[in-house]
Design a protein around this motif. Structure first.
Motif, PDB file in Angstrom:
ATOM      1  N   TRP A 184      38.270  27.890  43.938  1.00 41.24           N
ATOM      2  CA  TRP A 184      37.808  27.611  42.575  1.00 41.24           C
ATOM      3  C   TRP A 184      38.129  28.780  41.648  1.00 41.24           C
ATOM      4  N   GLU A 185      37.785  29.986  42.061  1.00 38.37           N
ATOM      5  CA  GLU A 185      38.020  31.150  41.208  1.00 38.37           C
ATOM      6  C   GLU A 185      39.510  31.441  41.051  1.00 38.37           C
ATOM      7  N   PHE A 186      40.296  31.146  42.072  1.00 39.75           N
ATOM      8  CA  PHE A 186      41.753  31.291  42.005  1.00 39.75           C
ATOM      9  C   PHE A 186      42.313  30.478  40.832  1.00 39.75           C
ATOM     10  N   ASN A 187      41.750  29.281  40.658  1.00 42.72           N
ATOM     11  CA  ASN A 187      42.236  28.379  39.612  1.00 42.72           C
ATOM     12  C   ASN A 187      41.765  28.766  38.214  1.00 42.72           C
ATOM     13  N   GLN A 188      40.695  29.540  38.104  1.00 48.24           N
ATOM     14  CA  GLN A 188      40.105  29.817  36.788  1.00 48.24           C
ATOM     15  C   GLN A 188      40.657  31.078  36.128  1.00 48.24           C
ATOM     16  N   LEU A 189      41.473  31.840  36.840  1.00 46.46           N
ATOM     17  CA  LEU A 189      41.923  33.127  36.313  1.00 46.46           C
ATOM     18  C   LEU A 189      43.074  32.995  35.316  1.00 46.46           C
ATOM     19  N   LYS A 190      43.113  33.980  34.436  1.00 42.56           N
ATOM     20  CA  LYS A 190      44.239  34.100  33.517  1.00 42.56           C
ATOM     21  C   LYS A 190      45.373  34.875  34.182  1.00 42.56           C
ATOM     22  N   GLU A 191      46.573  34.622  33.709  1.00 43.63           N
ATOM     23  CA  GLU A 191      47.734  35.381  34.154  1.00 43.63           C
ATOM     24  C   GLU A 191      47.767  36.721  33.424  1.00 43.63           C
ATOM     25  N   ASP A 192      48.182  37.770  34.130  1.00 39.19           N
ATOM     26  CA  ASP A 192      48.319  39.089  33.518  1.00 39.19           C
ATOM     27  C   ASP A 192      49.375  39.007  32.407  1.00 39.19           C
ATOM     28  N   PRO A 193      49.004  39.311  31.169  1.00 40.54           N
ATOM     29  CA  PRO A 193      49.972  39.181  30.068  1.00 40.54           C
ATOM     30  C   PRO A 193      51.138  40.157  30.182  1.00 40.54           C
ATOM     31  N   ASP A 194      50.972  41.205  30.970  1.00 37.50           N
ATOM     32  CA  ASP A 194      52.023  42.209  31.087  1.00 37.50           C
ATOM     33  C   ASP A 194      52.779  42.140  32.411  1.00 37.50           C
ATOM     34  N   LYS A 195      52.368  41.192  33.291  1.00 39.87           N
ATOM     35  CA  LYS A 195      53.016  41.115  34.605  1.00 39.87           C
ATOM     36  C   LYS A 195      53.106  39.652  35.009  1.00 39.87           C
ATOM     37  N   PHE A 196      54.256  39.061  34.774  1.00 38.47           N
ATOM     38  CA  PHE A 196      54.468  37.640  35.008  1.00 38.47           C
ATOM     39  C   PHE A 196      54.120  37.261  36.452  1.00 38.47           C
ATOM     40  N   GLY A 197      53.315  36.189  36.617  1.00 35.39           N
ATOM     41  CA  GLY A 197      53.004  35.660  37.938  1.00 35.39           C
ATOM     42  C   GLY A 197      51.954  36.442  38.701  1.00 35.39           C
ATOM     43  N   MET A 238      39.534  39.277  36.137  1.00 36.72           N
ATOM     44  CA  MET A 238      38.865  39.183  37.441  1.00 36.72           C
ATOM     45  C   MET A 238      37.590  40.019  37.456  1.00 36.72           C
ATOM     46  N   LYS A 239      37.673  41.223  36.924  1.00 42.71           N
ATOM     47  CA  LYS A 239      36.503  42.105  36.921  1.00 42.71           C
ATOM     48  C   LYS A 239      35.383  41.494  36.076  1.00 42.71           C
ATOM     49  N   GLN A 240      35.763  40.906  34.949  1.00 46.98           N
ATOM     50  CA  GLN A 240      34.778  40.265  34.073  1.00 46.98           C
ATOM     51  C   GLN A 240      34.102  39.094  34.780  1.00 46.98           C
ATOM     52  N   LYS A 241      34.909  38.244  35.404  1.00 40.88           N
ATOM     53  CA  LYS A 241      34.342  37.080  36.085  1.00 40.88           C
ATOM     54  C   LYS A 241      33.563  37.496  37.330  1.00 40.88           C
ATOM     55  N   GLY A 242      34.008  38.556  38.000  1.00 46.92           N
ATOM     56  CA  GLY A 242      33.277  39.050  39.155  1.00 46.92           C
ATOM     57  C   GLY A 242      31.893  39.547  38.781  1.00 46.92           C
ATOM     58  N   THR A 243      31.800  40.263  37.668  1.00 48.64           N
ATOM     59  CA  THR A 243      30.497  40.737  37.196  1.00 48.64           C
ATOM     60  C   THR A 243      29.580  39.564  36.877  1.00 48.64           C
ATOM     61  N   SER A 244      30.134  38.536  36.249  1.00 43.58           N
ATOM     62  CA  SER A 244      29.347  37.343  35.936  1.00 43.58           C
ATOM     63  C   SER A 244      28.849  36.672  37.212  1.00 43.58           C
ATOM     64  N   SER A 245      29.714  36.612  38.231  1.00 43.43           N
ATOM     65  CA  SER A 245      29.332  35.989  39.499  1.00 43.43           C
ATOM     66  C   SER A 245      28.206  36.766  40.174  1.00 43.43           C
ATOM     67  N   LYS A 246      28.291  38.086  40.166  1.00 44.57           N
ATOM     68  CA  LYS A 246      27.245  38.906  40.790  1.00 44.57           C
ATOM     69  C   LYS A 246      25.921  38.778  40.038  1.00 44.57           C
ATOM     70  N   ASN A 247      25.995  38.723  38.717  1.00 35.98           N
ATOM     71  CA  ASN A 247      24.769  38.559  37.930  1.00 35.98           C
ATOM     72  C   ASN A 247      24.125  37.200  38.181  1.00 35.98           C
ATOM     73  N   ASN A 248      24.957  36.189  38.330  1.00 36.34           N
ATOM     74  CA  ASN A 248      24.443  34.850  38.600  1.00 36.34           C
ATOM     75  C   ASN A 248      23.698  34.820  39.932  1.00 36.34           C
ATOM     76  N   TYR A 249      24.279  35.450  40.958  1.00 34.23           N
ATOM     77  CA  TYR A 249      23.608  35.504  42.256  1.00 34.23           C
ATOM     78  C   TYR A 249      22.318  36.311  42.172  1.00 34.23           C
ATOM     79  N   SER A 250      22.352  37.406  41.442  1.00 34.45           N
ATOM     80  CA  SER A 250      21.171  38.261  41.315  1.00 34.45           C
ATOM     81  C   SER A 250      19.980  37.496  40.770  1.00 34.45           C
ATOM     82  N   ASN A 271      41.143  41.652  45.303  1.00 37.22           N
ATOM     83  CA  ASN A 271      40.252  41.905  44.177  1.00 37.22           C
ATOM     84  C   ASN A 271      39.101  40.908  44.115  1.00 37.22           C
ATOM     85  N   TYR A 272      39.316  39.709  44.607  1.00 40.70           N
ATOM     86  CA  TYR A 272      38.205  38.755  44.687  1.00 40.70           C
ATOM     87  C   TYR A 272      37.113  39.310  45.599  1.00 40.70           C
TER      88      TYR A 272
END
Length: 730
Positions: A85-98, A105-117, A175-176
Motif C-alpha cells: 500500500w505505501e509503495f503505491n502512495q509515494l511520490k517519485e523523487d523529482p531529482d532522480k527519475f524512477g 517517505m519520511k513525512q509519511k513514516g512520521t504520520s504512520s508512527k503518530n497514527n499507531y501511537s 527506508n520503509y
C-alpha cells in the motif's frame, strides 16, 4: 481400555507376552530430555502465529483480539499488504527519475508512527510481535516497468510512476523499515524482525516477463540495502509456492530452489516456503504433503544448503495448511481439512525446533477485502458472520470465530521441556513435553482410519500418575471438526480418530526429574541428488559423526521415482545390510504424479562409526535419491526400541547365529556362541515389531506354536555380539 494380549509358552519355563492386535505402541520416557542441537524448550512464539498484524482492521473488536491472543496464547503475525500500500502512495523523487522521494517517505513514516501511537489499545500486545514478518508482492513491486497505483485518499497528490531498477526498489524497502516503524508505544509500531522480499514470486515470473535468476538477484540487492539501514532486520526468501521438486525429473528443483540457493542463498538470513495439502481440481483426489513428502522437501533444501553454503539456514514457514482450489461459501467441512493439516504439519515442523524461527498456519480474519464477484469471501477465515451457518441465533451480522478456533483450543496449554518419545508405526506422530509434575503427550494420525494406540509412559522414578485427561480433535460423520475433552485416568490405550490429533495431559504426584538425556544431531552425506540405475550401487559417505556409548540412529533417504518403481532399496551401512521398512510417514502417495518422500531406516547404533560408508542399490531404473542423512541420538543410557534390526539376508550374520529347524512349526532351537556372556534375545515380526524378549542365559529354544505363519527375526545383543537370523513359521 486395556490392550488385548495373550501368553505364549517358553521351553525354559519363562512367560512372554505378544500383542495380538494390529495396534500402534507409543513409548515415552518422561525423565529423558530430548534436545535437537541443544534446543529442548518449547517456544510457543514460533508455532502459534496468526497471519495478521497488531493493528489489523479485520478484528471485530478489541475483546475479540484479546481473547485470541491472551486466552489461547497466540502471537502475531504476518503482513503482506501495508508495505505494498505505501509503495503505491509515494511520490517519485523529482531529482532522480524512477526513485522514491525520500523526503515524502519520511513525512509519511512520521504520520504512520503518530497514527499507531494514538491507538493505545494495541500497545498491550507488543510482546506478541517478536516474530513479525512483512513481505512485498511481485505486483507492483518487481521493477519491470509496472507503475504505482496511488489512491487519492492517501498519496498527497502522487501520480503513477515506475521504479527504475532493483536498487530503486531496495531503497524503498530499506527506508520503509527505517521510517515507518519505531520501538513500540509512542515511538511507533514495533519494527518487524523479518522481511520476505516477495511473496511466491517464481510462479509469477512469466507474467512479469522476467526469470527466476533475476528475481533471485533482486533478493540480493534488497538484502544488502536493508541491512545497511536496518541491521537488526533479517531478510529472507524466496517464499516458495508449490515445492514439487521431483517434477520433470527434478528439473523443477534445479530451476527453483537450487537456483535460488546458488544465486542468493549466501545473502539470505533465512529461507521461507509454503506447504499445503490440496485437492486436485480434475480428479477430486487429495494430494497430501503432510507425511513423508514434507520430509523429502525439507531434507533436500537442508542437504543442498550444507553442501553449497556450509550451513543449514533458519526457516520461516510463512504459510501452511490445506489449499482451497476454488472459492466456496463458508462451511465447517473445509475447516476440518485445515485444522487436521495444521496439527500434523506443525508436529513435523516441531521436529526441527532448532532451525525454525516461525511457522504460520494460513488463516486470515474477516477477509472482506477478498470478496469476489459472487459475494464469496477469501479463505480460510478465522471469523465469520453468524448468518453464514444455517440455524443461527441472534443477530446474523455479528462476527464470531469459525471452527478454526479448535486448533488453538487444542494446543493452548502446550509448553515445557521436550522428552523422549517413540511410536512403532510411522503413521502415528508422537511428541512429549514435561513441566513440573505435568506431562503432555501428543499423538497425531497421518492416515484416514481410526487407530488404537497403546500408551507406555515411563516416569523414570517412583513418581506415580494420578490423573489423565485428553483433548481429541477429530471429524464427526459430517466431516466437521469436533474437540472432545476426556477423562482417561487409568487407561493404557486410546482410540485416535482418522487424521485426528490428541493431546493427553498426565498429572503426577511429584515433579518430574530429568535424569537422562537424548541429544539429536543430523549429519549429511557428501553427495545428493543421485540418479538411480538398476543394480548399480549409489555410494556416499557421512563423516564426522559423534557417537557416545548409547544411542540410536536413523538413515534418512529422500527418494523421487515414478509410480510402479520400488522405493525400498537394498541398503548397507559400513558394509552391513540393514532392513528398509515397508512403511513411511503418511499416505501411499498414490494421488501424486510421482512418489517423493523420505524413507526412515533404523540403523543399529553399533554399526555407526565416525566416518561411514552408505551403499544404496535399487533393482530398477529411474528417478533419484534426493537426499541422504544420518539422524543420530546420543543417549545417556540404553533405551530399548522395537524394530531396530539388521538385514538377515546378509549371509555373514546367518553363519554366526544359527537357528533350526528352519522353517519350523512349534520349537525353534538357537545355537548361541560359547563365549556369549550376558545378553538379550529378541523376536521381531516382519514389520520390525518386537513380540518377545529373553535373557540369553535362560534360553536355548523358544516355543513358536502360537505365532501366526510368516517370516520372523531373532536378534541377539550382548557386549561381544550383535547377531541375527531370519526364520519362517509354517
Amino acid at each position: 481400555m486395556e490392550s488385548s494380549k495373550k501368553i505364549i509358552g517358553v521351553c525354559v519355563g519363562m512367560l512372554a507376552t505378544i500383542n495380538t492386535l494390529a495396534q500402534v505402541s507409543v513409548h515415552v520416557n518422561l525423565n529423558m530430555e530430548h534436545s535437537v542441537n541443544g534446543v529442548s524448550e518449547f517456544d510457543r512464539s514460533k508455532f502459534f502465529i496468526l497471519h495478521a498484524g497488531i493493528n489489523d482492521n479485520d478484528w471485530d473488536n478489541d475483546e475479540q483480539r484479546r481473547e485470541l491472543l491472551e486466552d489461547y496464547n497466540v502471537y502475531l503475525g504476518r503482513n503482506n499488504g501495508s508495505i505494498v500500500w505505501e509503495f503505491n502512495q509515494l511520490k517519485e523523487d523529482p531529482d532522480k527519475f524512477g526513485w522514491p522521494d525520500l523526503a515524502h517517505m519520511k513525512q509519511k513514516g512520521t504520520s504512520s508512527k503518530n497514527n499507531y501511537s494514538s491507538k493505545t489499545s494495541s500497545h498491550q500486545f507488543e510482546n506478541r510481535v517478536n516474530r513479525m514478518v512483512i513481505g512485498g508482492q511481485p505486483t507492483p513491486m518487481f521493477p519491470n516497468g509496472q507503475k504505482t497505483r496511488p489512491n487519492p485518499c492517501c498519496s498527497d497528490g502522487a501520480t503513477p510512476w515506475a521504479y527504475e531498477n532493483f536498487d530503486a526498489v531496495a531503497e524503498y524497502y530499506a527506508n520503509y523499515l527505517k521510517e515507518y516503524f519505531g520501538d513500540g508505544g509512542n515511538t511507533g509500531m514495533v519494527r518487524p524482525t523479518y522481511l520476505e522480499v516477495l511473496n511466491e514470486p517464481f510462479v509469477h515470473a512469466g507474467e512479469l516477463k522476467t526469470t527466476n535468476t533475476q528475481i533471485s538477484e533482486m533478493h540480493n540487492v534488497v538484502a544488502k540495502r536493508v541491512r545497511e539501514l536496518n541491521p537488526n532486520v533479517k531478510v529472507g526468501g524466496y517464499t516458495a509456492a508449490h515445492p514439487a521438486f521431483e517434477s520433470n525429473n527434478f528439473n523443477h528443483w534445479n530451476g527453483t530452489w537450487k537456483l535460488f540457493i546458488d544465486v542468493a542463498g549466501a545473502n539470505m538470513d533465512f529461507f521461507s516456503f509454503h506447504l499445503y495439502d490440496f485437492r486436485r481440481t480434475k480428479t477430486g483426489a487429495e494430494s497430501q504433503r503432510k507425511g513423508s513428502n514434507i520430509e523429502a522437501i525439507m531434507d533436500m533444501i537442508d542437504h543442498y544448503s550444507v553442501l553449497k553454503l556450509g550451513e543449514r539456514k533458519p526457516w520461516y514457514i510463512t504459510e501452511y495448511g490445506y489449499l482451497l482450489n476454488e472459492a466456496v461459501l463458508y462451511n465447517k467441512q473445509s475447516d476440518w481439512y485445515q485444522v487436521r493439516s495444521y496439527s500434523t504439519m506443525m508436529m513435523q515442523l516441531m521436529e526441527r525446533q532448532d532451525q525454525i524461527v516461525g511457522t504460520i498456519p494460513f488463516m486470515i480474519l474477516k477477509a472482506l477485502w477478498g470478496t469476489n464477484s459472487e459475494g464469496i469471501l477469501y479463505g480460510p477465515r478465522l471469523l465469520r458472520q453468524k448468518k453464514e451457518v444455517a440455524g443461527f441465533e441472534g443477530n446474523g451480522e455479528d462476527w464470531v470465530f469459525t471452527e478454526l478456533l479448535t486448533f488453538f483450543q487444542l494446543w493452548k496449554d502446550l509448553k515445557g521441556t521436550r522428552v523422549d518419545s517413540y511410536a512403532t508405526n510411522a503413521d502415528v506422530l508422537v511428541d512429549a513435553y514435561v513441566e513440573g509434575s505435568t506431562a503432555r503427550v501428543i499423538l497425531s494420525n497421518l492416515v484416514n482410519e481410526v487407530v488404537t494406540v497403546d500408551l507406555n509412559i515411563l516416569t523414570g522414578n517412583s513418581s506415580k500418575i494420578t490423573k489423565i485427561t485428553a483433548k481429541h480433535l477429530h471429524a464427526n460423520e459430517a466431516i466437521e471438526p469436533v474437540l472432545d475433552e476426556l477423562d482417561l485416568t487409568g487407561e493404557t490405550s486410546v482410540e485416535l480418530g482418522a487424521e485426528a490429533t490428541m493431546i493427553l495431559t498426565y498429572t503426577l504426584d511429584a515433579p518430574i526429574a530429568l535424569t537422562e538425556t537424548s541429544e539429536e544431531k543430523k549429519y549429511f552425506a557428501d553427495k545428493y541428488l543421485q540418479p538411480i540405475n538398476a543394480n548399480q550401487a549409489i555410494e556416499v559417505t557421512i563423516n564426522g559423526v559423534f557417537k557416545d556409548n548409547f544411542g540410536e540412529a536413523i538413515l534418512r533417504l529422500g527418494i523421487g521415482r515414478n509410480k510402479g518403481l520400488t522405493v525400498r532399496p537394498q541398503v548397507k551401512v559400513n558394509a552391513q545390510s540393514v532392513i528398509v521398512p515397508s512403511n513411511w510417514k503418511g499416505d501411499d502417495q498414490s494421488n501424486r504424479d510421482k512418489f517423493f518422500g523420505v524413507m526412515e531406516i533404523p540403523v543399529p547404533f553399533e554399526l555407526l562409526e565416525e566416518n561411514n560408508t552408505i551403499s544404496i542399490r535399487f533393482p530398477d531404473n529411474g528417478g533419484h535419491v534426493s537426499s541422504i542423512s544420518m539422524q543420530v541420538f546420543n543417549q545417556s543410557t540404553d533405551v530399548s526400541r522395537p524394530g531396530v534390526v539388521l538385514n538377515t539376508d546378509d549371509p555373514l550374520i546367518n553363519s554366526v547365529l544359527k537357528v533350526y529347524p528352519n522353517p519350523s512349526k512349534s520349537i525353534l532351537n538357537i545355537a548361541l556362541p560359547a563365549d556369549l556372556g550376558e545378553g538379550i534375545l529378541e523376536v521381531h515380526d516382519y514389520s520390525g515389531r518386537k513380540i518377545a524378549e529373553y535373557p540369553t542365559k535362560q534360553v536355548s529354544k523358544i516355543a513358536i506354536g502360537d505365532y501366526d505363519s510368516g517370516i520372523y527375526f531373532v536378534s541377539l545383543k550382548s557386549d561381544k555380539y550383535v547377531l541375527q537370523s531370519r526364520f519362517i513359521i509354517e
